[in-house]
Design a protein around this motif. Structure first.
Motif, PDB file in Angstrom:
ATOM      1  N   ALA A 288       0.951  -1.207  -0.093  1.00 47.08           N
ATOM      2  CA  ALA A 288      -0.052  -0.024  -0.073  1.00 47.08           C
ATOM      3  C   ALA A 288       0.832   1.184   0.009  1.00 47.08           C
ATOM      4  O   ALA A 288       0.577   2.238  -0.363  1.00 47.08           O
ATOM      5  CB  ALA A 288      -0.915  -0.017   1.346  1.00 47.08           C
ATOM      6  N   GLY A 289       2.013   1.171   0.323  1.00 45.03           N
ATOM      7  CA  GLY A 289       3.021   2.244   0.446  1.00 45.03           C
ATOM      8  C   GLY A 289       3.653   2.462  -0.758  1.00 45.03           C
ATOM      9  O   GLY A 289       4.287   3.515  -0.971  1.00 45.03           O
ATOM     10  N   LEU A 290       3.632   1.655  -1.878  1.00 51.64           N
ATOM     11  CA  LEU A 290       3.897   1.980  -3.119  1.00 51.64           C
ATOM     12  C   LEU A 290       2.953   2.963  -4.129  1.00 51.64           C
ATOM     13  O   LEU A 290       1.903   2.896  -3.726  1.00 51.64           O
ATOM     14  CB  LEU A 290       3.907   0.621  -3.955  1.00 51.64           C
ATOM     15  CG  LEU A 290       4.972  -0.448  -3.246  1.00 51.64           C
ATOM     16  CD1 LEU A 290       4.878  -1.670  -4.184  1.00 51.64           C
ATOM     17  CD2 LEU A 290       6.231  -0.066  -3.341  1.00 51.64           C
ATOM     18  N   GLU A 291       3.468   3.617  -4.904  1.00 52.38           N
ATOM     19  CA  GLU A 291       2.873   4.580  -5.883  1.00 52.38           C
ATOM     20  C   GLU A 291       1.872   3.767  -6.563  1.00 52.38           C
ATOM     21  O   GLU A 291       1.957   2.615  -6.935  1.00 52.38           O
ATOM     22  CB  GLU A 291       3.726   5.185  -6.924  1.00 52.38           C
ATOM     23  CG  GLU A 291       5.026   6.318  -6.261  1.00 52.38           C
ATOM     24  CD  GLU A 291       5.803   6.626  -7.468  1.00 52.38           C
ATOM     25  OE1 GLU A 291       5.302   6.785  -8.463  1.00 52.38           O
ATOM     26  OE2 GLU A 291       7.041   6.874  -6.839  1.00 52.38           O
ATOM     27  N   ARG A 292       0.754   4.554  -6.940  1.00 45.12           N
ATOM     28  CA  ARG A 292      -0.370   3.955  -7.388  1.00 45.12           C
ATOM     29  C   ARG A 292      -1.330   2.668  -6.688  1.00 45.12           C
ATOM     30  O   ARG A 292      -1.821   1.969  -7.542  1.00 45.12           O
ATOM     31  CB  ARG A 292      -0.257   3.754  -8.915  1.00 45.12           C
ATOM     32  CG  ARG A 292       0.387   5.103  -9.717  1.00 45.12           C
ATOM     33  CD  ARG A 292       0.519   4.660 -11.152  1.00 45.12           C
ATOM     34  NE  ARG A 292       1.413   5.698 -11.595  1.00 45.12           N
ATOM     35  CZ  ARG A 292       2.398   5.333 -12.512  1.00 45.12           C
ATOM     36  NH1 ARG A 292       2.378   3.952 -13.148  1.00 45.12           N
ATOM     37  NH2 ARG A 292       2.932   6.202 -12.798  1.00 45.12           N
ATOM     38  N   MET A 293      -0.845   2.352  -5.541  1.00 48.80           N
ATOM     39  CA  MET A 293      -1.317   1.240  -4.734  1.00 48.80           C
ATOM     40  C   MET A 293      -2.349   2.004  -3.617  1.00 48.80           C
ATOM     41  O   MET A 293      -1.898   2.389  -2.739  1.00 48.80           O
ATOM     42  CB  MET A 293      -0.314   0.518  -4.434  1.00 48.80           C
ATOM     43  CG  MET A 293       0.408  -0.215  -5.198  1.00 48.80           C
ATOM     44  SD  MET A 293      -0.682  -1.752  -6.016  1.00 48.80           S
ATOM     45  CE  MET A 293      -0.817  -2.759  -4.915  1.00 48.80           C
ATOM     46  N   ALA A 294      -3.619   1.483  -3.770  1.00 47.01           N
ATOM     47  CA  ALA A 294      -4.617   1.797  -2.741  1.00 47.01           C
ATOM     48  C   ALA A 294      -4.583   0.672  -1.880  1.00 47.01           C
ATOM     49  O   ALA A 294      -4.190  -0.500  -2.149  1.00 47.01           O
ATOM     50  CB  ALA A 294      -5.884   2.098  -3.216  1.00 47.01           C
ATOM     51  N   GLU A 295      -5.226   0.542  -0.620  1.00 44.19           N
ATOM     52  CA  GLU A 295      -5.427  -0.394   0.249  1.00 44.19           C
ATOM     53  C   GLU A 295      -6.112  -1.530  -0.226  1.00 44.19           C
ATOM     54  O   GLU A 295      -5.574  -2.581  -0.065  1.00 44.19           O
ATOM     55  CB  GLU A 295      -6.043  -0.060   1.450  1.00 44.19           C
ATOM     56  CG  GLU A 295      -5.153   0.912   2.487  1.00 44.19           C
ATOM     57  CD  GLU A 295      -6.034   1.153   3.790  1.00 44.19           C
ATOM     58  OE1 GLU A 295      -6.577   0.397   4.384  1.00 44.19           O
ATOM     59  OE2 GLU A 295      -5.566   2.246   4.495  1.00 44.19           O
TER      60      GLU A 295
ATOM     61  N   SER B 117      -6.205  -2.607  -3.460  1.00 42.34           N
ATOM     62  CA  SER B 117      -5.398  -3.270  -4.619  1.00 42.34           C
ATOM     63  C   SER B 117      -4.067  -3.886  -3.747  1.00 42.34           C
ATOM     64  O   SER B 117      -3.889  -5.021  -4.150  1.00 42.34           O
ATOM     65  CB  SER B 117      -4.834  -2.044  -5.274  1.00 42.34           C
ATOM     66  OG  SER B 117      -5.851  -1.470  -6.073  1.00 42.34           O
ATOM     67  N   ALA B 118      -3.613  -3.295  -2.706  1.00 46.77           N
ATOM     68  CA  ALA B 118      -2.388  -3.840  -1.838  1.00 46.77           C
ATOM     69  C   ALA B 118      -2.925  -5.175  -1.693  1.00 46.77           C
ATOM     70  O   ALA B 118      -2.220  -6.252  -1.384  1.00 46.77           O
ATOM     71  CB  ALA B 118      -2.016  -2.862  -0.976  1.00 46.77           C
ATOM     72  N   ALA B 119      -4.304  -5.272  -0.775  1.00 46.19           N
ATOM     73  CA  ALA B 119      -4.849  -6.388  -0.255  1.00 46.19           C
ATOM     74  C   ALA B 119      -4.818  -7.378  -1.142  1.00 46.19           C
ATOM     75  O   ALA B 119      -4.746  -8.731  -0.866  1.00 46.19           O
ATOM     76  CB  ALA B 119      -5.989  -6.262   0.516  1.00 46.19           C
ATOM     77  N   ASN B 120      -5.471  -7.179  -2.420  1.00 47.29           N
ATOM     78  CA  ASN B 120      -5.586  -8.082  -3.539  1.00 47.29           C
ATOM     79  C   ASN B 120      -4.413  -8.820  -4.014  1.00 47.29           C
ATOM     80  O   ASN B 120      -4.314  -9.997  -4.353  1.00 47.29           O
ATOM     81  CB  ASN B 120      -6.391  -7.441  -4.353  1.00 47.29           C
ATOM     82  CG  ASN B 120      -8.016  -7.113  -4.300  1.00 47.29           C
ATOM     83  OD1 ASN B 120      -8.441  -7.649  -3.165  1.00 47.29           O
ATOM     84  ND2 ASN B 120      -8.571  -6.067  -4.951  1.00 47.29           N
ATOM     85  N   LEU B 121      -3.328  -7.935  -4.096  1.00 40.35           N
ATOM     86  CA  LEU B 121      -2.099  -8.342  -4.617  1.00 40.35           C
ATOM     87  C   LEU B 121      -1.372  -9.122  -3.714  1.00 40.35           C
ATOM     88  O   LEU B 121      -0.823 -10.335  -4.052  1.00 40.35           O
ATOM     89  CB  LEU B 121      -1.088  -7.155  -5.015  1.00 40.35           C
ATOM     90  CG  LEU B 121       0.107  -7.376  -5.464  1.00 40.35           C
ATOM     91  CD1 LEU B 121       0.044  -8.327  -6.569  1.00 40.35           C
ATOM     92  CD2 LEU B 121       1.011  -6.189  -5.665  1.00 40.35           C
ATOM     93  N   ALA B 122      -1.443  -8.920  -2.352  1.00 43.65           N
ATOM     94  CA  ALA B 122      -0.767  -9.709  -1.076  1.00 43.65           C
ATOM     95  C   ALA B 122      -1.490 -10.920  -1.312  1.00 43.65           C
ATOM     96  O   ALA B 122      -0.951 -12.160  -1.058  1.00 43.65           O
ATOM     97  CB  ALA B 122      -1.117  -9.003  -0.097  1.00 43.65           C
ATOM     98  N   THR B 123      -2.794 -11.029  -1.501  1.00 45.53           N
ATOM     99  CA  THR B 123      -3.553 -12.326  -1.711  1.00 45.53           C
ATOM    100  C   THR B 123      -3.226 -13.214  -2.798  1.00 45.53           C
ATOM    101  O   THR B 123      -3.165 -14.167  -2.769  1.00 45.53           O
ATOM    102  CB  THR B 123      -5.220 -11.955  -1.638  1.00 45.53           C
ATOM    103  OG1 THR B 123      -5.475 -11.424  -0.383  1.00 45.53           O
ATOM    104  CG2 THR B 123      -5.975 -13.297  -1.565  1.00 45.53           C
ATOM    105  N   ALA B 124      -3.070 -12.533  -3.793  1.00 42.81           N
ATOM    106  CA  ALA B 124      -2.636 -13.145  -5.104  1.00 42.81           C
ATOM    107  C   ALA B 124      -1.164 -13.623  -4.862  1.00 42.81           C
ATOM    108  O   ALA B 124      -0.913 -14.923  -5.386  1.00 42.81           O
ATOM    109  CB  ALA B 124      -2.692 -12.302  -6.458  1.00 42.81           C
ATOM    110  N   ILE B 125      -0.258 -12.993  -4.274  1.00 45.77           N
ATOM    111  CA  ILE B 125       0.939 -13.299  -4.013  1.00 45.77           C
ATOM    112  C   ILE B 125       1.096 -14.755  -3.337  1.00 45.77           C
ATOM    113  O   ILE B 125       1.582 -15.761  -3.678  1.00 45.77           O
ATOM    114  CB  ILE B 125       1.930 -12.349  -3.376  1.00 45.77           C
ATOM    115  CG1 ILE B 125       2.135 -11.272  -4.486  1.00 45.77           C
ATOM    116  CG2 ILE B 125       3.299 -13.047  -2.988  1.00 45.77           C
ATOM    117  CD1 ILE B 125       3.010 -10.072  -4.067  1.00 45.77           C
ATOM    118  N   GLU B 126       0.155 -14.673  -2.080  1.00 49.45           N
ATOM    119  CA  GLU B 126       0.005 -15.797  -0.962  1.00 49.45           C
ATOM    120  C   GLU B 126      -0.539 -16.952  -1.748  1.00 49.45           C
ATOM    121  O   GLU B 126      -0.092 -18.099  -1.598  1.00 49.45           O
ATOM    122  CB  GLU B 126      -0.946 -15.360   0.256  1.00 49.45           C
ATOM    123  CG  GLU B 126      -0.761 -16.444   1.251  1.00 49.45           C
ATOM    124  CD  GLU B 126      -1.667 -16.087   2.491  1.00 49.45           C
ATOM    125  OE1 GLU B 126      -2.404 -16.699   2.856  1.00 49.45           O
ATOM    126  OE2 GLU B 126      -1.371 -14.707   2.908  1.00 49.45           O
ATOM    127  N   GLY B 127      -1.558 -16.663  -2.745  1.00 48.27           N
ATOM    128  CA  GLY B 127      -2.307 -17.648  -3.635  1.00 48.27           C
ATOM    129  C   GLY B 127      -1.153 -18.506  -4.534  1.00 48.27           C
ATOM    130  O   GLY B 127      -1.386 -19.671  -4.812  1.00 48.27           O
TER     131      GLY B 127
END
Length: 189
Positions: free
Chosen positions: A169-176, A178-188
């Motif tokens: 979420a601290g990266l540019e162009r990342m909202a909370e 989107s960050a949560a969805n990406l974290a879930t995708a990485i974990e998955g």
């Protein structure tokens, strides 16, 4: 279907791929070829540059066979102005923060950056790892990979699995969300 266009080559740059291969790329004045605006075209390798005698400022013919990467077919030498210098492959990696030696093994066409920690190679390897045909990490695109590597958050594949939603979420162009969805995708993955 073959698409072709003629355009001015503004400069030649060296691009580093995931395996360290350095590909010369022609930066062009934008031209529409087959319905796509082309700004860059592959020059393949130094042997091809020398064979075609491609130089900065040349007018070149570019092609797109099907939907593949555009490449320079030939130079329109009658339009060459003056005596532009020939392109020389760098002896050091052109990527900021790398500076690794560039070598060409005997009998090979490719020049390579031999620094395994080269940032361009790492970014490309991470993008390849996250792609649909590999780990299929939805949402991990080029700009995010660039930020993760440039901020020192990811040095290898394993580091991806240590990055949490708060960090993302601290990266540019990342909202909370989107960050949560990406974290879930990485974990998955």
């Amino acid at each position: 279907v073959l698409y072709a266009g003629v355009e001015a080559l503004t400069r030649i740059v060296a691009s580093v791929g995931r395996l360290g291969t350095i590909t010369p790329v022609a930066e062009l004045e934008p031209v529409v070829v087959g319905g796509v605006t082309v700004r860059n075209a592959s020059l393949h390798n130094m042997d091809e540059i020398e064979r075609k005698d491609v130089r900065k400022g040349d007018t070149v013919v570019i092609e797109r066979a099907g939907d593949v990467i555009p490449y320079v077919v030939q130079v329109v030498k009658e339009k060459r102005v003056g005596r532009p210098r020939r392109f020389k492959m760098p002896t050091r990696c052109p990527v900021t923060g790398c500076g690794g030696h560039v070598v060409r093994e005997e009998g090979e066409a490719a020049y390579r950056c031999i620094n395994a920690a080269c940032p361009a190679q790492l970014k490309s390897r991470i993008r390849h790892f996250a792609a649909r045909g590999a780990m299929d990490i939805d949402g991990l695109g080029e700009k995010l990979v660039d930020q993760l590597v440039e901020r020192g958050l990811v040095h290898d594949f394993a580091d991806l699995y240590r990055v949490d939603a708060t960090t993302l979420a601290g990266l540019e162009r990342m909202a909370e969300k989107s960050a949560a969805n990406l974290a879930t995708a990485i974990e998955g993955s």
